[in-house]
Write a protein that holds these residues in place. Structure first.
Motif, mmCIF file in Angstrom:
data_model
loop_
_atom_site.group_PDB
_atom_site.id
_atom_site.type_symbol
_atom_site.label_atom_id
_atom_site.label_comp_id
_atom_site.label_asym_id
_atom_site.label_seq_id
_atom_site.Cartn_x
_atom_site.Cartn_y
_atom_site.Cartn_z
ATOM 1 N N ARG A 12 0.820 -1.196 0.000
ATOM 2 C CA ARG A 12 0.000 0.000 0.000
ATOM 3 C C ARG A 12 0.861 1.254 0.000
ATOM 4 N N ASP A 13 0.386 2.260 -0.717
ATOM 5 C CA ASP A 13 1.057 3.546 -0.801
ATOM 6 C C ASP A 13 0.361 4.491 0.170
ATOM 7 N N ALA A 14 1.063 4.908 1.218
ATOM 8 C CA ALA A 14 0.459 5.728 2.265
ATOM 9 C C ALA A 14 0.009 7.088 1.757
ATOM 10 N N SER A 15 0.519 7.526 0.596
ATOM 11 C CA SER A 15 0.137 8.831 0.068
ATOM 12 C C SER A 15 -1.167 8.779 -0.720
ATOM 13 N N LYS A 16 -1.705 7.578 -0.952
ATOM 14 C CA LYS A 16 -2.929 7.406 -1.721
ATOM 15 C C LYS A 16 -3.961 6.642 -0.901
ATOM 16 N N PHE A 17 -5.206 7.039 -1.044
ATOM 17 C CA PHE A 17 -6.312 6.341 -0.388
ATOM 18 C C PHE A 17 -7.248 5.850 -1.478
ATOM 19 N N THR A 18 -7.354 4.540 -1.623
ATOM 20 C CA THR A 18 -8.144 3.946 -2.699
ATOM 21 C C THR A 18 -9.440 3.367 -2.147
ATOM 22 N N ILE A 19 -10.534 3.706 -2.800
ATOM 23 C CA ILE A 19 -11.851 3.182 -2.442
ATOM 24 C C ILE A 19 -12.376 2.316 -3.575
ATOM 25 N N LEU A 20 -12.772 1.109 -3.248
ATOM 26 C CA LEU A 20 -13.483 0.245 -4.181
ATOM 27 C C LEU A 20 -14.963 0.593 -4.052
ATOM 28 N N PHE B 219 -10.922 16.777 9.257
ATOM 29 C CA PHE B 219 -10.296 15.527 9.693
ATOM 30 C C PHE B 219 -9.289 15.062 8.656
ATOM 31 N N GLY B 220 -8.056 14.812 9.076
ATOM 32 C CA GLY B 220 -7.054 14.156 8.247
ATOM 33 C C GLY B 220 -6.971 14.680 6.828
ATOM 34 N N MET B 221 -7.088 13.746 5.853
ATOM 35 C CA MET B 221 -7.065 14.093 4.431
ATOM 36 C C MET B 221 -8.416 14.572 3.920
ATOM 37 N N GLY B 222 -9.420 14.605 4.808
ATOM 38 C CA GLY B 222 -10.723 15.111 4.404
ATOM 39 C C GLY B 222 -11.829 14.077 4.525
ATOM 40 N N THR B 223 -13.014 14.480 4.064
ATOM 41 C CA THR B 223 -14.234 13.699 4.210
ATOM 42 C C THR B 223 -14.747 13.225 2.854
ATOM 43 N N VAL B 224 -15.207 11.980 2.822
ATOM 44 C CA VAL B 224 -15.917 11.429 1.666
ATOM 45 C C VAL B 224 -17.338 11.117 2.117
ATOM 46 N N VAL B 225 -18.306 11.651 1.407
ATOM 47 C CA VAL B 225 -19.721 11.441 1.717
ATOM 48 C C VAL B 225 -20.279 10.408 0.753
ATOM 49 N N ALA B 226 -21.020 9.433 1.280
ATOM 50 C CA ALA B 226 -21.618 8.389 0.440
ATOM 51 C C ALA B 226 -23.118 8.330 0.673
ATOM 52 N N LEU B 227 -23.888 8.300 -0.405
ATOM 53 C CA LEU B 227 -25.331 8.127 -0.351
ATOM 54 C C LEU B 227 -25.783 7.518 -1.668
ATOM 55 N N ARG C 49 -24.270 7.118 9.545
ATOM 56 C CA ARG C 49 -23.213 7.105 10.562
ATOM 57 C C ARG C 49 -21.941 7.671 9.965
ATOM 58 N N VAL C 50 -20.943 7.831 10.817
ATOM 59 C CA VAL C 50 -19.635 8.297 10.388
ATOM 60 C C VAL C 50 -18.586 7.312 10.881
ATOM 61 N N VAL C 51 -17.612 7.027 10.040
ATOM 62 C CA VAL C 51 -16.490 6.162 10.408
ATOM 63 C C VAL C 51 -15.212 6.822 9.898
ATOM 64 N N THR C 52 -14.111 6.454 10.488
ATOM 65 C CA THR C 52 -12.821 6.922 9.990
ATOM 66 C C THR C 52 -11.974 5.718 9.612
ATOM 67 N N VAL C 53 -11.311 5.838 8.475
ATOM 68 C CA VAL C 53 -10.395 4.802 7.997
ATOM 69 C C VAL C 53 -9.082 5.505 7.684
ATOM 70 N N GLY C 54 -8.085 5.297 8.517
ATOM 71 C CA GLY C 54 -6.828 6.004 8.308
ATOM 72 C C GLY C 54 -7.071 7.502 8.293
ATOM 73 N N PRO C 55 -6.617 8.199 7.236
ATOM 74 C CA PRO C 55 -6.734 9.656 7.196
ATOM 75 C C PRO C 55 -8.040 10.175 6.619
ATOM 76 N N ILE C 56 -8.979 9.276 6.263
ATOM 77 C CA ILE C 56 -10.216 9.684 5.604
ATOM 78 C C ILE C 56 -11.415 9.472 6.531
ATOM 79 N N ARG C 57 -12.289 10.478 6.565
ATOM 80 C CA ARG C 57 -13.562 10.360 7.283
ATOM 81 C C ARG C 57 -14.646 10.013 6.263
ATOM 82 N N LEU C 58 -15.343 8.913 6.493
ATOM 83 C CA LEU C 58 -16.440 8.473 5.632
ATOM 84 C C LEU C 58 -17.767 8.781 6.315
#
Length: 268
Positions: free
Chosen positions: A2-10, A143-151, A108-117
């Motif tokens: 894993r590359d710590a500078s990248k956050f990948t979402i499937l 928060f961290g690298m920022g927030t990703v909102v999913a709906l 709900r809200v969760v955090t994964v590493g530097p990203i808030r979901l």
């Protein structure tokens, strides 16, 4: 590795799993979740998170939730990442509480590493006042690298005339709730075709469907689908956001070149 500078979402969406008979007699949503995992592992992709944006089961097939939950756990194990789900208009409140993370509610809200979901519930096609107030408070501090909102329902309309009015109702309320926050990206589904857009200055990535893809030239008076299963790979860095749709039904390649040779190989 894993590359710590990248956050990948499937990013998966619109599974439409069924209990018993297959969707339209041939679509097996549960099997396609496994196929996604096999594809991602074979491609060497190492996501930090898996996000599924709704319509986990076909309407009325509530008995499929337990199997969907088990399939998603297996997918998470295959790709080595936690799995998070939101509900869509085909999903139901009480039956969906069988899903991991939904026992006490559907946003709900969760955090994964530097990203808030931030995982929202747009089953009704809208976000009610209580949820919007919660959202505003949740993203009030960065928060961290920022927030990703999913709906499930995209706040940006589809360019297809037949789908242009079925996105999120009152999307300006979502824009107000996110205004001034560290939101980097909005993930959505529902349209059964991939789409990227800007909404209130925020990137929106609409994921394609695992169940079927819109026939894009079906005309202004019809909605039609063909058997094409797709998902998206989304990546965030400190200053970039990217999204790429991927088809499970890959055609036979015209050529295959070792990665080591790409830098010296002319564009084909």
């Amino acid at each position: 590795m894993r590359d710590a500078s990248k956050f990948t979402i499937l990013h998966l969406s619109d599974v439409h799993a069924t209990a018993g008979e297959l969707l339209y007699g041939q679509v097996d949503g549960l099997a396609r979740l496994t196929e996604v995992g096999e594809y991602v592992v074979a491609a060497g992709v190492t996501p930090e998170a898996v996000v599924v944006t709704g319509d986990l089961v076909q309407r009325g097939h509530w008995a499929a939730y337990a199997k969907v939950d088990a399939a998603l756990r297996r997918l998470g194990e295959m790709v080595g990442a936690p799995v998070f789900t939101v509900l869509g208009n085909h999903d139901a409140d009480e039956p969906a509480r069988a899903l991991t993370g939904h026992h006490d509610g559907h946003y709900r809200v969760v955090t994964v590493g530097p990203i808030r979901l931030v995982l929202l519930d747009s089953r009704t096609g809208a976000l009610e006042a209580e949820q919007l107030d919660w959202l505003s408070a949740t993203v009030a501090e960065p928060f961290g690298m920022g927030t990703v909102v999913a709906l499930h329902h995209s706040p940006a309309p589809s360019p297809l005339p037949t789908l242009s009015k079925i996105g999120l109702r009152d999307p300006q309320l979502l824009a107000q709730a996110l205004h001034g926050s560290d939101t980097r990206l909005i993930l959505a589904g529902h349209y059964h075709h991939p789409m990227t857009s800007l909404f209130a200055g925020l990137p929106v990535s609409v994921g394609p469907s695992l169940a079927y893809h819109q026939v894009m030239n079906a005309g202004p008076a019809a909605v039609s689908g063909h058997d094409l299963a797709m998902f998206s790979l989304v990546q965030l860095t400190a200053d970039q956001v990217s999204s790429a749709p991927v088809s499970l039904q890959a055609a036979h390649p015209l050529f295959s070149t070792p990665v080591s040779a790409l830098s010296s190989t002319p564009t084909r």
